[in-house]
Write an enzyme that holds these catalytic residues in place. Structure first.
Site, PDB file in Angstrom:
ATOM      1  CG  ASP A 181      -1.812   0.910   1.338  1.00 11.01           C
ATOM      2  OD1 ASP A 181      -2.731   1.333  -0.152  1.00 11.01           O
ATOM      3  OD2 ASP A 181      -1.026   1.909   2.483  1.00 11.01           O
ATOM      4  CG  LEU A 262      -9.254   8.820   3.068  1.00  8.02           C
ATOM      5  CD1 LEU A 262      -9.526   9.271   3.809  1.00  8.02           C
ATOM      6  CD2 LEU A 262     -10.432   8.418   2.190  1.00  8.02           C
ATOM      7  NE  ARG A 263      -0.360   5.157   2.477  1.00 15.97           N
ATOM      8  CZ  ARG A 263       0.044   4.942   3.420  1.00 15.97           C
ATOM      9  NH1 ARG A 263      -0.799   3.814   3.598  1.00 15.97           N
ATOM     10  NH2 ARG A 263       0.512   5.643   4.372  1.00 15.97           N
ATOM     11  CB  ALA A 264      -6.514   4.055  -3.147  1.00 17.63           C
TER      12      ALA A 264
END
Length: 679
Positions: A181, A262-264
């Site tokens: 991720d 929320l990194r995506a």
């Protein structure tokens, strides 16, 4: 891969690229070629941290060395810094300059590879073989743009903004989902299967070997144009507008794929902006979001180690369609398109195949890493036809005549949902690679003394203590300490090591009852998941019929072991002796390859031996021989029913192994028993 690397070159804030692919697909060659395309870097002369003369880092450790005047800066090419798999933490982030500290009493920081890679390219080949805490350091620095060092009396923070690129071969083991991720983008590549393309690759390689300079000269103009395009896109990047429609569309796509966190969303937004800048646009549109999602989301959909990365492109198109048409952009007469015509079509600078054009708006017929997830998953629906004679066949195995084949091969049975198993460890104190299973002297952990090994972390106190008595004899004058190489002492640290977990699974007819085999596969799958989390290597031996088979040689790729387990057929007699002999041979070979990695043999069987003459006697001799090697063993007893023969318990005694009934493998079984006793 080409597009992902270019987007990170345009905007390092995207967070780097992870390239996953089979061996021999030019992953390293492509990454190294990118360094030559990066624009030159203006740096402060003499600064070890490559400060920008127009905006030097106010907290740079070398700020006192920054010179003034017209000769205070220089321009150099962007660096390609390669981080080897065997690098230590102090080599990566830097450490105390030991020689100056001991001889002159000066506390000086010696920069590491992160400082050398600032404003350049940091390349990690086989990143999946790098220790997790080093991967964390790299990804933290790439995300924050700074490296912070707090060790050995040194407190330093310096800029560390670089394009991070990692390559890996999934056959050698996967990165954990939490580390996956942290990479901004990921791509999966394969060698072409078309003979014409493969012949062209070979033709070009031979031409390069014959005349490297001449071959490179043929592509010099194209490389110059590509480098100019990267520079123009970087300059255009701050002017690209990410409006509310684009942000809402990105959020809709990420939510639709149910990615965690929320990194995506953030990475997809940054990649879409970079894609628009590379295409020569001043606003983010549907095409940019689609290209960014295909690179930023596949690896974030993995929920457990056995999930294959992939992206359902039909779902992606539906989600984009649900967001409605993109707003009409305001006319910009000053926008002349991309650099030298390449910017208008960021994917058209290479016309070799449709796979090089993932952002063209039309889906290719087949794109590596896209939409492959479901096809790689084990079918656990349980809809396969069931042989209802399995129970009768299994019951008759023990009493069948010696020359009869009591069961034909049964269809593979799917495993159930994995659970958290008990922790099984290797006895004693090892010295293997750092992990999370057995006690060992490793490079990580608490310091417990001085190590006789010539390598490892420095034990500063012990080194000073060894040098101090000899100062007068060595003629010490004034401050400082005279240290010789014989004085250096290394710290011995006790932590946890990873082990080799060799599974030896009985797949004979006595195991063919559907319910029993489902329990066995679930237990082994749970232990595989535990091995994955504890950084172990795993191997898989199966025995049935008249022989044993090494289904999976020792590897760190536990998902391959899970797939082999899922396809495991059952039936036939029980060649227990053959399975134990093969296990002994496998452990002997692995000890030659890696003598420091201690093994744990996990035998999954009901203890029956029914194949060949003197099956019982031969299996007893094989078990006694294995016990003589000193290997730590675990026997998981699969015998079920009201009346049990206790053969697995006797086998465990011969192996000098721990005996665990199948229904007690789960950690919950131990917890329940303790609670019952307390109640």
């Amino acid at each position: 891969m080409r597009l992902a690397l270019l987007l990170c070159a345009v905007s390092p804030a995207v967070g780097g690229v992870l390239v996953r692919g089979e061996k021999g697909t030019a992953k390293s060659t492509t990454v190294r070629a990118l360094a030559a395309l990066l624009p030159g870097v203006a740096v402060v002369r003499g600064c070890r941290f490559s400060c920008d003369p127009s905006a030097p880092d106010p907290h740079c450790p070398d700020r006192a060395r920054h010179a003034d005047g017209p000769d205070a800066s220089t321009v150099r090419s962007a660096r390609l810094v390669e981080l080897p798999v065997g690098a230590t933490e102090d080599r990566v982030i830097g450490s105390l300059h030991l020689e100056k500290a001991l001889t002159a009493g000066v506390t000086e920081y010696e920069p590491g590879l992160l400082a050398a890679a600032h404003r350049g390219l940091l390349y990690v080949d086989e990143v999946n073989l790098l220790h997790d805490h080093l991967v964390d350091l790299l990804l933290d620095a790439a995300a924050m743009g700074r490296s912070t060092v707090e060790r050995e009396g040194v407190s330093i923070a310096h800029a560390a903004s670089f394009v991070l690129v990692g390559t890996m071969n999934p056959e050698e083991g996967e990165l954990r989902p939490q580390l996956l991720d942290r990479f901004g983008l990921t791509v999966e590549i394969r060698a072409p299967r078309e003979p014409v393309q493969r012949a062209e690759v070979v033709r070009r390689r031979l031409a390069f070997d014959a005349d490297p300079a001449g071959f490179s000269g043929r592509f010099a103009d194209a490389e110059t144009d590509l480098a100019a395009g990267i520079l123009a896109a970087r300059e255009r990047l701050p002017a690209v507008v990410l409006d509310d429609w684009a942000l809402t569309t990105i959020a809709t796509v990420c939510a639709g794929f149910e990615v965690d966190g929320l990194r995506a969303d953030i990475v997809t937004a940054r990649a879409a902006v970079a894609h628009a800048a590379w295409a020569g646009r001043t606003g983010v549109g549907r095409e940019d979001i689609r290209a960014a999602a295909r690179l930023a989301l596949p690896h974030r959909r993995r929920r457990n180690p056995f999930d294959a990365p992939g992206l359902d492109e039909d779902l992606l198109d539906r989600l984009l369609d649900d967001c409605g048409p993109e707003p009409e952009p305001d006319p910009d007469p000053s926008d002349g398109g991309g650099p030298d015509g390449a910017g208008d079509q960021p994917d058209a600078s290479s016309q070799s195949s449709a796979d090089d054009q993932p952002d063209s708006g039309s889906r290719p017929s087949q794109h590596p890493g896209a939409g492959e997830g479901p096809s790689d998953q084990v079918d656990s629906s349980g809809d396969a036809p069931v042989d209802h004679t399995a129970e009768t066949t299994a019951a008759a195995t023990a009493s069948a005549p010696a020359g009869a084949d009591p069961a034909a091969t049964a269809a593979p049975v799917a495993a159930g949902t994995p659970y958290r198993p008990k922790l099984f460890t290797v006895a004693g104190l090892g010295a293997g690679a750092a992990g999370r299973r057995s006690r060992a002297l490793t490079s990580l952990g608490r310091t417990v003394g001085v190590s006789p090994e010539p390598t490892g972390p420095l034990h500063l106190t012990a080194t000073i203590r060894a040098a101090a008595p000899h100062q007068r004899f060595r003629g010490r004058q004034g401050a400082g300490l005279l240290v010789r190489s014989a004085d250096v002492r290394r710290a011995a640290r006790e932590g946890r090591e990873s082990n080799l977990i060799l599974f030896c699974v009985d797949a004979s007819g006595s195991m063919a009852a559907r319910r029993r085999m489902e329990q066995v596969k679930t237990a082994v799958l749970s232990l595989l998941l535990d091995a994955y989390q504890r950084r172990d290597k795993v191997g898989l031996i199966t025995f049935r019929g008249a022989d044993a088979d090494l289904a999976l040689p020792a590897t760190t790729s536990v998902d391959v072991a899970a797939r082999r387990l899922a396809d495991l057929p059952t039936g036939g007699r029980t060649p227990l002796a053959e399975g134990l002999v093969l296990a002994a041979d496998t452990l002997r070979r692995e000890a030659i390859r890696d003598s420091r990695r201690r093994p744990l043999l996990v035998l999954v069987s009901d203890g029956r031996a029914t194949s060949g003459p003197d099956a019982v006697a031969r299996s007893q001799r094989a078990a006694t021989g294995l016990a003589g090697t000193g290997v730590t063993a675990l026997v998981i007893d699969c015998e079920t029913g009201r009346f049990r023969l206790g053969l697995a318990a006797r086998l465990a005694g011969l192996l000098d192994a721990q005996h665990v009934p199948l229904d007690e493998v789960a950690a919950e079984a131990l917890t329940t028993a303790v609670r019952a006793q307390v109640a």
